[in-house]
Design an enzyme around this catalytic site. Structure first.
Site, mmCIF file in Angstrom:
data_model
loop_
_atom_site.group_PDB
_atom_site.id
_atom_site.type_symbol
_atom_site.label_atom_id
_atom_site.label_comp_id
_atom_site.label_asym_id
_atom_site.label_seq_id
_atom_site.Cartn_x
_atom_site.Cartn_y
_atom_site.Cartn_z
ATOM 1 N N ASN A 190 0.857 -1.181 0.000
ATOM 2 C CA ASN A 190 0.000 0.000 0.000
ATOM 3 C C ASN A 190 0.898 1.239 0.000
ATOM 4 O O ASN A 190 2.124 1.123 0.070
ATOM 5 C CB ASN A 190 -0.986 -0.016 1.168
ATOM 6 C CG ASN A 190 -0.292 -0.047 2.532
ATOM 7 O OD1 ASN A 190 0.774 0.548 2.716
ATOM 8 N ND2 ASN A 190 -0.890 -0.750 3.484
ATOM 9 N N GLU A 193 3.329 1.565 2.955
ATOM 10 C CA GLU A 193 4.428 0.605 2.880
ATOM 11 C C GLU A 193 5.429 0.994 1.802
ATOM 12 O O GLU A 193 6.650 0.865 1.989
ATOM 13 C CB GLU A 193 3.856 -0.789 2.604
ATOM 14 C CG GLU A 193 3.059 -1.365 3.776
ATOM 15 C CD GLU A 193 2.155 -2.520 3.393
ATOM 16 O OE1 GLU A 193 1.643 -3.192 4.302
ATOM 17 O OE2 GLU A 193 1.946 -2.745 2.175
ATOM 18 N N ASP A 260 -5.875 -8.537 1.221
ATOM 19 C CA ASP A 260 -5.931 -9.974 0.932
ATOM 20 C C ASP A 260 -6.806 -10.240 -0.286
ATOM 21 O O ASP A 260 -6.490 -11.087 -1.130
ATOM 22 C CB ASP A 260 -6.475 -10.741 2.137
ATOM 23 C CG ASP A 260 -5.620 -10.564 3.381
ATOM 24 O OD1 ASP A 260 -4.392 -10.482 3.234
ATOM 25 O OD2 ASP A 260 -6.182 -10.506 4.481
#
Length: 475
Positions: A190, A193, A260
């Protein structure tokens, strides 16, 4: 499909807050529901299975109550699994307490001791076993939550095995070292990150910052980066090329587990032979669906197909469909989404105001209108050797252009009964020249809770009269 990573159990305690505790200035939750869902790598595996792919999970959890609950969830979703022992570490558990749709506290229980050499060997052995039984295209997902399963050496060995089998690897990363994932086809951080990986000071996701991220994280060993930025979409970086994939605006309920769902969509897309960009588009859709649901959610292939139908422009929507199997799948998606499916049929040789009146009335009875058209042969048997006046392809194309119609198909039989039984509409519509008990398929529809509805016809107009040159006159 194979998922390797940090599995966990997500527990939710849902309820309502109506008062503050007299013992301390904290809310008192009146519990309504206590539920558990698979989290982390287990959630990625559940999402892949939900998208219709055969899935194996290789992960660590404890022999404890939470571990048994996690296994029950995986078995229920048809996810095969190999449990890896990580010392005496228990099952990682996250407990979220939710009032309404707002999390008010989260409690984590975890031991992130690293995997020992025997554990790493067990991971690679399980991977080899899973690959030996694979059929067709596949991909490996590395779901790295930095909870002890995936040391740098383990990741390198997994990617080496994948490379030897020419299998793409998709990574959901937590390490700030992008080099840990060298050899992966897609790495999906993301924005927060990606900023950490690129060692950029906290900054908004503007063009300048994304340019720095692209420069610093581009690596010869990584096929592409897919940087998710919530409402701003996904920035796909492949070499010197950057492409922004927008996100459809929606009410966000909960972002838990959306990553996920996204990694699952990307992996299934790549395994199906899609390009990286197309696969990331699929993953982005899946993440968007997950964000619209409370808590950690599983996105299914029906959800994804429904999302594609919503996003498709009228020009690209598959309006005319001769394959009844494909039509039945689309109809089932619409019904699964809570929509009422209406069916009407006829020859529709020269489309006139009477036809349009019937189609408008039919569409008003539900959310999706499917129209069945008699084939040329069927029309000839029904109307005589001089009919139809237009071939079935033309009649279908004209109907497809009517704004009340969603799908058009054709049937060769004298009646649409077989078609009706195949798609199982909620409502069957006929004109007032029929009685309800005479309508073909009406009795069949009762089996699945369907019904017949008779609508009034427009007086004074018919294809036969128009074909004979009669004028339509209405006072």
């Amino acid at each position: 499909m194979i998922v390797i990573g940090d599995a966990m159990l997500d527990r939710y305690v849902d309820g309502a807050v109506t008062r503050i505790s007299p013992e301390a200035p904290i809310p008192v939750l009146q519990v309504r529901e206590d539920r558990s869902v698979a989290g982390g790598a287990a959630n990625a595996a559940m999402n892949i299975a939900g998208l219709g792919a055969t899935t194996t999970l290789i992960a660590s959890w404890g022999v404890d109550e939470s571990g048994r609950e996690l296994e029950r969830l995986l078995i229920g979703a048809n996810v095969a699994f190999t449990r890896i022992t990580r010392g005496s570490a228990p099952t990682i558990e996250k407990l979220r307490v939710v009032a309404g749709q707002q999390q008010i506290v989260r409690v984590d229980r975890e031991d992130i001791a690293p995997l020992d050499p025997d554990g790493e060997t067990a991971v690679l052995d399980a991977l080899t076993d899973a690959l030996s039984s694979r059929r067709g295209g596949t991909a490996i997902v590395i779901s790295d939550y930095a909870k002890g399963m995936l040391a740098e050496s383990t990741v390198a060995k997994i990617i080496a095995v994948a490379d030897a089998h020419a299998i793409p690897v998709v990574v959901d990363p937590k390490s700030v070292d992008i080099g840990k994932y060298r050899g992966a086809a897609v790495v999906k951080p993301n924005f927060a990150e990606a900023v950490q990986m690129a060692r950029v000071a906290a900054a908004p996701p503007d063009e300048a910052t994304l340019g720095v991220i692209a420069d610093r994280l581009s690596s010869d060993g990584i096929g592409a980066l897919a940087v998710s930025m919530s409402a701003l979409g996904v920035e796909v970086i492949e070499g010197d090329t950057r492409t922004r994939i927008p996100t459809r605006a929606r009410l966000v309920s909960d972002v838990s587990g959306a990553g996920d769902s996204m990694i699952a969509g990307i992996a299934v897309g790549l395994a199906s032979g899609l390009s990286t960009l197309k696969a990331v588009q699929v993953g982005n859709m899946a993440a968007g669906i997950a964000c619209g649901r409370p808590g950690t959610a599983v996105v299914t292939r029906a959800d994804l197909l429904d999302e594609m139908l919503v996003e498709a422009s009228p020009e690209r929507r598959p309006g005319t469909i001769e394959d009844w199997g494909e039509l039945a799948r689309l109809v089932s998606v619409e019904k699964a989404a809570g929509r009422t499916v209406v069916f009407a049929n006829g020859v529709f040789d020269l489309l006139h105001a009477g036809h349009v009146t019937l189609l408008k009335a039919a569409r008003a009875l539900g959310d999706v209108l499917v129209v069945g058209v008699n084939s040329d042969a069927s029309t000839g048997r029904l109307k005589g050797p001089t009919r139809p006046l237009q071939p079935q392809s033309d009649r279908m194309a004209v109907l497809d252009a009517v704004r009340y119609v969603d799908f058009v198909t054709v049937f060769e039989q004298d009646t649409p009964r077989e078609l009706i039984r195949t798609i199982q509409p909620d409502v069957i519509v006929k004109g007032s020249d029929y009685r309800a008990e005479e309508v073909v398929g009406g009795e069949d529809a009762k089996e699945w809770g369907g019904r017949v509805h008779i609508v009034d016809l427009l007086d004074g107009v018919s294809t036969t009269r128009l074909a004979h040159g009669e004028q339509v006159r209405r006072s």
